[in-house]
Design an enzyme around this catalytic site. Structure first.
Site, short mmCIF file in Angstrom:
data_model
loop_
_atom_site.label_atom_id
_atom_site.label_comp_id
_atom_site.label_asym_id
_atom_site.label_seq_id
_atom_site.Cartn_x
_atom_site.Cartn_y
_atom_site.Cartn_z
N LYS A 121 107.79 -5.00 11.81
CA LYS A 121 108.69 -5.63 12.78
C LYS A 121 107.88 -6.21 13.94
CE LYS A 121 111.27 -5.61 16.67
NZ LYS A 121 110.88 -5.36 18.07
N ASP A 140 114.76 -5.78 13.11
CA ASP A 140 114.95 -4.74 14.12
C ASP A 140 116.36 -4.20 13.99
OD1 ASP A 140 116.74 -6.52 15.61
OD2 ASP A 140 114.91 -7.64 15.93
#
Length: 212
Positions: A121, A140
């Site tokens: 991420k 996310d």
DNA sequence: ATCCCGAGGG
DNA sequence: CCCTCTGGAT
């Protein structure tokens, strides 16, 4: 309407809503963005933006953070939560960038995820926003929630969600996908009480996992 | 699966 | 009180 067509229509409507999305985190180079993104774990970006100016006033660059006292760093980033881990990881990352990468933030997924506290991420955010490189889509909490509700994935695991999303969109839009879903998630489709009544994606949305 | 962990909202 | 906030490592 199949998933791919729906996915493209979702993109088109969000593109209309966010013609030029402003970055949520304050940063001026790859290192600052990396730090801000690490601090953003389980924390609002608003709070991150209050902490980073203090942090960079004390330790302006990678080399200075590599030499920092971890306890002092932890004290500065305390309000972002997970502060011991974040402080330790940021110092260790700074160290590794100095020792292994010649003081420059690496520009590939493979290298970025060798930094402690950096996984896909965070790496995707840095690659797409600081370097214009799209190796994947940053998944996310917002992307995870919206991709599932919108029926763009049936998975919960972020890595699987990323693999489901990538073929739905052209590579050069992968950075936008993250921005759009994050902003739209905050404004219209938050975790707790999604505002389906005033949502411009309502006719496209199977509302998977949305409580009545 | 569990831990790390503060701050703000409902 | 409980939930959520641009996660990652064990």
């Amino acid at each position: 309407m199949n998933t791919k067509h729906r996915a493209r229509e979702i993109y088109a409507r969000l593109k209309r809503r966010y013609p030029a999305p402003a970055p949520a985190l304050d940063w001026s180079d790859a290192w600052e963005l990396l730090v801000a993104t690490v601090l953003a774990a389980q924390c609002t970006d608003e709070r991150v933006n209050k902490v980073t100016p203090v942090l960079f006033a004390h330790w302006p660059d990678i080399a200075s953070l590599a030499e920092a006292d971890v306890a002092e760093v932890a004290d500065v980033v305390r309000s972002t939560g997970f502060f011991r881990n974040k402080a330790k990881n940021l110092k260790a990352s700074a160290n590794r960038i100095i020792e292994v990468y010649g003081g420059e933030v690496p520009r590939t997924m493979a290298d970025l995820i060798t930094l402690p506290g950096v996984a896909r991420k965070t790496a995707n955010i840095v690659l797409s926003n600081a370097f214009g490189v799209f190796e994947g889509i940053a998944v996310d909490t917002h992307v995870k929630r919206l991709a599932f509700r919108l029926g763009l994935t049936k998975n919960i695991d972020p890595v699987r969600i990323e693999k489901d999303l990538m073929p739905l969109y052209p590579r050069e839009t992968w950075g936008e996908i993250n921005h759009f879903l994050v902003y739209f998630g905050r404004e219209v489709c938050p975790a707790r009480s999604p505002r389906c009544g005033s949502c411009e994606l309502d006719d496209l949305c199977p509302k998977h996992g949305v409580k009545a």
